[in-house]
Design a protein around this motif. Structure first.
Motif, PDB file in Angstrom:
ATOM      1  N   GLY A 177      -4.897  -2.743  -2.418  1.00  0.00           N
ATOM      2  CA  GLY A 177      -4.664  -2.510  -3.834  1.00  0.00           C
ATOM      3  C   GLY A 177      -5.910  -2.069  -4.567  1.00  0.00           C
ATOM      4  N   MET A 178      -7.035  -2.702  -4.253  1.00  0.00           N
ATOM      5  CA  MET A 178      -8.285  -2.332  -4.925  1.00  0.00           C
ATOM      6  C   MET A 178      -8.715  -0.917  -4.560  1.00  0.00           C
ATOM      7  SD  MET A 178     -10.787  -2.835  -6.957  1.00  0.00           S
ATOM      8  CE  MET A 178     -10.330  -4.492  -7.472  1.00  0.00           C
ATOM      9  N   TRP A 179      -8.654  -0.583  -3.258  1.00  0.00           N
ATOM     10  CA  TRP A 179      -9.062   0.758  -2.841  1.00  0.00           C
ATOM     11  C   TRP A 179      -8.127   1.821  -3.400  1.00  0.00           C
ATOM     12  CZ3 TRP A 179     -13.757   1.251  -1.630  1.00  0.00           C
ATOM     13  CH2 TRP A 179     -14.435   0.315  -0.856  1.00  0.00           C
ATOM     14  N   ALA A 180      -6.832   1.513  -3.442  1.00  0.00           N
ATOM     15  CA  ALA A 180      -5.871   2.473  -4.002  1.00  0.00           C
ATOM     16  C   ALA A 180      -6.153   2.702  -5.482  1.00  0.00           C
ATOM     17  CB  ALA A 180      -4.441   1.968  -3.807  1.00  0.00           C
ATOM     18  N   GLY A 181      -6.420   1.621  -6.202  1.00  0.00           N
ATOM     19  CA  GLY A 181      -6.717   1.758  -7.618  1.00  0.00           C
ATOM     20  C   GLY A 181      -7.999   2.522  -7.873  1.00  0.00           C
ATOM     21  N   LEU A 182      -9.034   2.229  -7.069  1.00  0.00           N
ATOM     22  CA  LEU A 182     -10.328   2.880  -7.246  1.00  0.00           C
ATOM     23  C   LEU A 182     -10.241   4.372  -6.920  1.00  0.00           C
ATOM     24  CD1 LEU A 182     -13.377   3.006  -7.656  1.00  0.00           C
ATOM     25  CD2 LEU A 182     -13.669   2.096  -5.340  1.00  0.00           C
ATOM     26  N   VAL A 183      -9.748   4.685  -5.733  1.00  0.00           N
ATOM     27  CA  VAL A 183      -9.723   6.083  -5.287  1.00  0.00           C
ATOM     28  C   VAL A 183      -8.585   6.854  -5.952  1.00  0.00           C
ATOM     29  CG1 VAL A 183      -9.505   7.612  -3.302  1.00  0.00           C
ATOM     30  CG2 VAL A 183     -10.774   5.462  -3.080  1.00  0.00           C
ATOM     31  N   GLY A 184      -7.363   6.299  -5.875  1.00  0.00           N
ATOM     32  CA  GLY A 184      -6.203   7.016  -6.385  1.00  0.00           C
ATOM     33  C   GLY A 184      -6.257   7.283  -7.875  1.00  0.00           C
ATOM     34  N   SER A 185      -6.546   6.254  -8.657  1.00  0.00           N
ATOM     35  CA  SER A 185      -6.533   6.421 -10.111  1.00  0.00           C
ATOM     36  C   SER A 185      -7.750   7.194 -10.606  1.00  0.00           C
ATOM     37  CB  SER A 185      -6.443   5.059 -10.804  1.00  0.00           C
ATOM     38  OG  SER A 185      -5.182   4.467 -10.549  1.00  0.00           O
ATOM     39  N   SER A 186      -8.905   7.002  -9.981  1.00  0.00           N
ATOM     40  CA  SER A 186     -10.095   7.755 -10.396  1.00  0.00           C
ATOM     41  C   SER A 186      -9.928   9.239 -10.100  1.00  0.00           C
ATOM     42  CB  SER A 186     -11.341   7.219  -9.690  1.00  0.00           C
ATOM     43  OG  SER A 186     -11.601   5.877 -10.051  1.00  0.00           O
ATOM     44  N   GLY A 236       0.818  -1.207   0.000  1.00  0.00           N
ATOM     45  CA  GLY A 236       0.000   0.000   0.000  1.00  0.00           C
ATOM     46  C   GLY A 236       0.851   1.255   0.000  1.00  0.00           C
ATOM     47  N   LEU A 237       1.957   1.232   0.747  1.00  0.00           N
ATOM     48  CA  LEU A 237       2.878   2.377   0.754  1.00  0.00           C
ATOM     49  C   LEU A 237       3.503   2.575  -0.624  1.00  0.00           C
ATOM     50  CD1 LEU A 237       4.436   4.594   2.241  1.00  0.00           C
ATOM     51  CD2 LEU A 237       6.111   2.846   2.937  1.00  0.00           C
ATOM     52  N   ALA A 238       3.851   1.470  -1.278  1.00  0.00           N
ATOM     53  CA  ALA A 238       4.432   1.563  -2.622  1.00  0.00           C
ATOM     54  C   ALA A 238       3.445   2.192  -3.595  1.00  0.00           C
ATOM     55  CB  ALA A 238       4.848   0.171  -3.105  1.00  0.00           C
ATOM     56  N   LEU A 239       2.182   1.801  -3.505  1.00  0.00           N
ATOM     57  CA  LEU A 239       1.171   2.398  -4.376  1.00  0.00           C
ATOM     58  C   LEU A 239       1.016   3.887  -4.086  1.00  0.00           C
ATOM     59  CD1 LEU A 239      -1.666  -0.296  -4.447  1.00  0.00           C
ATOM     60  CD2 LEU A 239      -0.067   0.270  -6.266  1.00  0.00           C
ATOM     61  N   THR A 240       1.008   4.245  -2.809  1.00  0.00           N
ATOM     62  CA  THR A 240       0.882   5.653  -2.435  1.00  0.00           C
ATOM     63  C   THR A 240       2.024   6.475  -3.012  1.00  0.00           C
ATOM     64  OG1 THR A 240      -0.243   5.054  -0.372  1.00  0.00           O
ATOM     65  CG2 THR A 240       0.717   7.268  -0.502  1.00  0.00           C
ATOM     66  N   LEU A 241       3.235   5.980  -2.883  1.00  0.00           N
ATOM     67  CA  LEU A 241       4.389   6.686  -3.437  1.00  0.00           C
ATOM     68  C   LEU A 241       4.355   6.693  -4.965  1.00  0.00           C
ATOM     69  CD1 LEU A 241       7.188   5.462  -0.998  1.00  0.00           C
ATOM     70  CD2 LEU A 241       5.958   7.644  -0.993  1.00  0.00           C
ATOM     71  N   GLY A 242       3.745   5.666  -5.538  1.00  0.00           N
ATOM     72  CA  GLY A 242       3.558   5.657  -6.987  1.00  0.00           C
ATOM     73  C   GLY A 242       2.674   6.815  -7.437  1.00  0.00           C
ATOM     74  N   TYR A 243       1.643   7.100  -6.651  1.00  0.00           N
ATOM     75  CA  TYR A 243       0.782   8.238  -6.981  1.00  0.00           C
ATOM     76  C   TYR A 243       1.509   9.562  -6.770  1.00  0.00           C
ATOM     77  CZ  TYR A 243      -3.183   5.138  -7.562  1.00  0.00           C
ATOM     78  OH  TYR A 243      -4.037   4.147  -8.035  1.00  0.00           O
ATOM     79  N   VAL A 244       2.428   9.596  -5.807  1.00  0.00           N
ATOM     80  CA  VAL A 244       3.269  10.790  -5.643  1.00  0.00           C
ATOM     81  C   VAL A 244       4.107  11.011  -6.901  1.00  0.00           C
ATOM     82  CG1 VAL A 244       5.188  11.810  -4.339  1.00  0.00           C
ATOM     83  CG2 VAL A 244       3.346  10.623  -3.127  1.00  0.00           C
ATOM     84  N   THR A 245       4.659   9.939  -7.437  1.00  0.00           N
ATOM     85  CA  THR A 245       5.443  10.033  -8.673  1.00  0.00           C
ATOM     86  C   THR A 245       4.572  10.466  -9.846  1.00  0.00           C
ATOM     87  OG1 THR A 245       6.999   8.345  -7.914  1.00  0.00           O
ATOM     88  CG2 THR A 245       6.881   8.729 -10.292  1.00  0.00           C
ATOM     89  N   SER A 246       3.341   9.980  -9.882  1.00  0.00           N
ATOM     90  CA  SER A 246       2.418  10.398 -10.938  1.00  0.00           C
ATOM     91  C   SER A 246       2.173  11.900 -10.862  1.00  0.00           C
ATOM     92  CB  SER A 246       1.097   9.633 -10.805  1.00  0.00           C
ATOM     93  OG  SER A 246       0.199   9.986 -11.832  1.00  0.00           O
ATOM     94  N   TRP A 247       1.989  12.414  -9.655  1.00  0.00           N
ATOM     95  CA  TRP A 247       1.797  13.858  -9.474  1.00  0.00           C
ATOM     96  C   TRP A 247       3.058  14.625  -9.863  1.00  0.00           C
ATOM     97  CZ3 TRP A 247      -1.917  17.227  -9.128  1.00  0.00           C
ATOM     98  CH2 TRP A 247      -1.655  18.503  -8.635  1.00  0.00           C
ATOM     99  N   PHE A 248       4.212  14.083  -9.504  1.00  0.00           N
ATOM    100  CA  PHE A 248       5.487  14.702  -9.872  1.00  0.00           C
ATOM    101  C   PHE A 248       5.609  14.808 -11.391  1.00  0.00           C
ATOM    102  CE2 PHE A 248       9.734  13.812 -11.513  1.00  0.00           C
ATOM    103  CZ  PHE A 248      10.479  14.848 -10.964  1.00  0.00           C
ATOM    104  N   SER A 249       5.279  13.734 -12.102  1.00  0.00           N
ATOM    105  CA  SER A 249       5.387  13.746 -13.560  1.00  0.00           C
ATOM    106  C   SER A 249       4.391  14.720 -14.178  1.00  0.00           C
ATOM    107  CB  SER A 249       5.182  12.339 -14.123  1.00  0.00           C
ATOM    108  OG  SER A 249       3.903  11.829 -13.787  1.00  0.00           O
TER     109      SER A 249
END
Length: 217
Positions: A108-117, A63-76
């Motif tokens: 993983g499911m909640w991160a994908g649903l909330v984070g990616s949406s 879950g932490l890895a996914l969260t940091l992945g979204y940080v990288t998405s924001w950075f990009s």
């Protein structure tokens, strides 16, 4: 001692990501001048953290890895590294849905649903509406694909978490409707194209579920 060792390892991986981010994002520690390279270094750190989580079967670190992945998405997004923001949102959703399907990790499911949406909505509002969006086909395809990824994870796991999946599935489809509404507005295209495709997608999902004797709701 084992728990302490896992905590130390997870902390070390988190610090690795911080160092990767600082190598471009912090002026005092900056050693990388190209935004794309900075994003790739961060992605490498996230991939290492996710790999460690899979190896140790640690849902929290994943879950932490996914969260940091979204940080990288924001950075990009901030650095204008296109099309990495959109691609990373879809990849993160795929990773989260896949680990939910294979191991039942709801994180993983909640991160994908909330984070990616939410990420796709923000991307559409602040970037695509200003004229920096993808082609109509790519934008609509990405919005539909996000729903396909999440529903696919729920479908694979349907026999093991049936009660909870019946609660989450309407949330996934509703999020898809909202994402599509924002994307069609941002790209200034006819919403009928998206919702016609989305309706076909929902019919196919319902057919698959009922073919095997299940029920969506």
């Amino acid at each position: 001692l084992e728990s302490f060792g896992r905590a130390m390892s997870a902390g070390g991986l988190a610090l690795l990501y911080v160092a990767a981010y600082a190598s471009y994002g912090l002026p005092a520690m900056k050693v990388i001048d190209v935004p794309l390279v900075g994003a790739l270094v961060q992605i490498g750190a996230v991939a290492m953290m996710a790999a460690w989580a899979l190896w140790r079967r640690n849902e929290g670190v994943f879950g932490l890895a996914l969260t940091l992945g979204y940080v990288t998405s924001w950075f990009s997004y901030q650095e204008g590294v296109e099309p990495l923001p959109l691609v990373s949102l879809l990849v993160l959703a795929t990773g989260g849905a896949s680990l939910f399907a294979l191991r039942g990790w709801w994180t993983g499911m909640w991160a994908g649903l909330v984070g990616s949406s939410v990420g796709m909505i923000l991307l559409a509002v602040f970037r695509w509406s200003a004229g920096g969006g993808p082609s109509d086909v790519f934008g609509l395809g990405a919005a539909c694909l996000l729903t396909v990824i999440l529903v696919g994870g729920l479908y694979v796991r349907r026999s093991k978490d049936q009660a909870m999946i019946k609660v989450v599935l309407p949330l996934v489809t509703s999020a898809g409707v909202l994402v599509g509404l924002v994307v069609t507005w941002a790209l200034k295209i006819d919403w009928e194209w998206y919702y016609a495709t989305y309706a076909v997608l929902l019919v196919l999902v319902g057919w698959l579920w009922h073919r095997e004797g299940g029920a969506l709701w």
